[in-house]
Design a protein around this motif. Structure first.
Motif, PDB file in Angstrom:
ATOM      1  N   PHE A 131       1.056  -1.177   0.046  1.00  0.00           N
ATOM      2  CA  PHE A 131      -0.033   0.118   0.212  1.00  0.00           C
ATOM      3  C   PHE A 131       1.043   1.196   0.037  1.00  0.00           C
ATOM      4  O   PHE A 131       0.391   2.334  -0.369  1.00  0.00           O
ATOM      5  N   LYS A 132       2.038   1.277   0.680  1.00  0.00           N
ATOM      6  CA  LYS A 132       2.968   2.708   0.695  1.00  0.00           C
ATOM      7  C   LYS A 132       3.477   2.555  -0.878  1.00  0.00           C
ATOM      8  O   LYS A 132       3.576   3.740  -1.181  1.00  0.00           O
ATOM      9  N   PHE A 133       3.832   1.644  -1.272  1.00  0.00           N
ATOM     10  CA  PHE A 133       4.334   1.659  -2.695  1.00  0.00           C
ATOM     11  C   PHE A 133       3.068   2.352  -3.628  1.00  0.00           C
ATOM     12  O   PHE A 133       3.533   3.407  -4.216  1.00  0.00           O
ATOM     13  N   TYR A 134       1.858   1.882  -3.750  1.00  0.00           N
ATOM     14  CA  TYR A 134       1.010   2.761  -4.597  1.00  0.00           C
ATOM     15  C   TYR A 134       0.747   3.905  -4.027  1.00  0.00           C
ATOM     16  O   TYR A 134       0.109   4.787  -4.710  1.00  0.00           O
ATOM     17  N   GLY A 135       0.779   4.221  -2.686  1.00  0.00           N
ATOM     18  CA  GLY A 135       0.502   5.563  -1.996  1.00  0.00           C
ATOM     19  C   GLY A 135       1.417   6.555  -2.444  1.00  0.00           C
ATOM     20  O   GLY A 135       1.392   7.851  -2.573  1.00  0.00           O
ATOM     21  N   LYS A 136       2.656   6.094  -3.215  1.00  0.00           N
ATOM     22  CA  LYS A 136       3.671   6.942  -3.583  1.00  0.00           C
ATOM     23  C   LYS A 136       3.478   7.589  -4.752  1.00  0.00           C
ATOM     24  O   LYS A 136       4.320   8.421  -5.329  1.00  0.00           O
ATOM     25  N   LEU A 137       2.447   6.998  -5.441  1.00  0.00           N
ATOM     26  CA  LEU A 137       2.258   7.172  -6.913  1.00  0.00           C
ATOM     27  C   LEU A 137       1.490   8.665  -6.964  1.00  0.00           C
ATOM     28  O   LEU A 137       0.832   8.716  -6.205  1.00  0.00           O
ATOM     29  N   PRO A 138       2.124   9.634  -7.972  1.00  0.00           N
ATOM     30  CA  PRO A 138       1.274  11.041  -7.912  1.00  0.00           C
ATOM     31  C   PRO A 138       0.048  10.694  -8.285  1.00  0.00           C
ATOM     32  O   PRO A 138      -0.183  10.135  -9.266  1.00  0.00           O
ATOM     33  N   GLU A 139      -0.903  11.447  -7.626  1.00  0.00           N
ATOM     34  CA  GLU A 139      -2.377  11.368  -7.863  1.00  0.00           C
ATOM     35  C   GLU A 139      -2.782  11.632  -9.210  1.00  0.00           C
ATOM     36  O   GLU A 139      -3.628  11.021  -9.899  1.00  0.00           O
ATOM     37  N   GLU A 140      -2.094  12.641  -9.865  1.00  0.00           N
ATOM     38  CA  GLU A 140      -2.451  13.045 -11.132  1.00  0.00           C
ATOM     39  C   GLU A 140      -1.932  12.071 -12.272  1.00  0.00           C
ATOM     40  O   GLU A 140      -2.499  12.090 -13.440  1.00  0.00           O
ATOM     41  N   ASP A 141      -1.362  11.001 -11.937  1.00  0.00           N
ATOM     42  CA  ASP A 141      -0.620  10.273 -12.693  1.00  0.00           C
ATOM     43  C   ASP A 141      -1.488   9.075 -12.860  1.00  0.00           C
ATOM     44  O   ASP A 141      -1.322   7.964 -13.628  1.00  0.00           O
TER      45      ASP A 141
END
Length: 267
Positions: free
Chosen positions: A148-158
């Motif tokens: 979840f931390k991995f996916y949480g680091k993805l920029p929201e706009e991306d």
């Protein structure tokens, strides 16, 4: 608030320097908490010691101590302002460290919650009952927090572009799963998947330099063993997981191993 040193302060000057209202200073005076002195003309004033004592009172109040408890401390015969300030300094440093730890834990929780939200968006379109089941399994896994931390680091706009790219790639790959994994069209799509994977890691990992051969081999081995990962692929198409990992393994052995420096830069 730090109060600049000065020989004496009027009530208004101390109020301005400390951020404590004049009315509050008068109240402290009435409660024998911080008594104002009077000059030869009868005007109230405070000394540097009083200003330092007020700082101590402010600290105690920020620690939610009652005025009666504060008065008992500072009016005690053995009260030592310097020792008290040193002690409060130590306590505040410890409180700051504890606060920083809490902030870090909250930031991690935010990233995890954001990761779950991003994962929902990326998997949108698949049966929600399956998505909920996968998330539940991830949460119960010992490495679930990292996912979840991995996916949480993805920029929201991306996220919209990530989803569109993943959906398009999956549609194309589902059309070639009948072919042997070493076929050129399969390997072309696997190279695309490798680039997408590389790009994701560049977005989420600090000081990342690219997915090398050893890293990719670990991803393949772990992926084959992760029931959630396998089930996601199988939900798209029966047999897709095995075909994908076999094809990615072929890519690792026959393309990446010989061209690490070039391929690792692709994103």
């Amino acid at each position: 608030m730090k109060i600049a040193k000065k020989d004496k302060y009027s009530v208004g000057q101390l109020s301005k320097a400390s951020g404590v209202r004049v009315r509050t200073l008068h109240f402290y005076d009435q409660r024998n908490l911080l008594k104002a002195k009077r000059d030869i003309n009868g005007y109230r004033f405070y000394s540097d010691y009083d200003a330092a004592l007020l700082q101590q009172i402010i600290i105690y109040r920020q620690m939610d101590m009652t005025l009666d408890d504060i008065a008992n401390i500072i009016n005690a015969d053995n009260f030592d302002l310097l020792s008290a300030l040193h002690k409060q300094h130590e306590l505040l440093i410890q409180r700051r460290e504890n606060t920083n730890d809490m902030i870090k834990r909250i930031e991690v929780s935010i990233k995890m919650a954001k990761g779950e939200e991003n994962l929902d968006a990326i998997l949108k379109g698949l049966p929600q009952v399956k998505v909920d089941e996968w998330k539940s399994q991830i949460k119960q896994d010992e490495n679930g927090d990292a996912v979840f931390k991995f996916y949480g680091k993805l920029p929201e706009e991306d996220i919209p572009n990530i989803k569109d790219e993943a959906d398009e790639w999956t549609r194309h790959y589902m059309e070639v799963t009948h072919l042997p994994v070493d076929e050129s069209e399969v390997q072309r799509l696997i190279k695309e998947a490798y680039i997408i994977m590389n790009r994701m890691f560049y977005k989420t990992m600090d000081d990342f330099s690219g997915v090398d051969y050893d890293f990719l081999k670990r991803i393949i081995i772990d992926g084959r063993q992760e029931s959630v990962v396998v089930d996601i692929y199988e939900t798209y198409q029966k047999g897709l997981a095995t075909h994908y990992f076999d094809a990615m393994d072929f890519f690792a052995e026959n393309s990446l191993k010989q061209n690490e420096e070039e391929l690792m830069k692709l994103q």
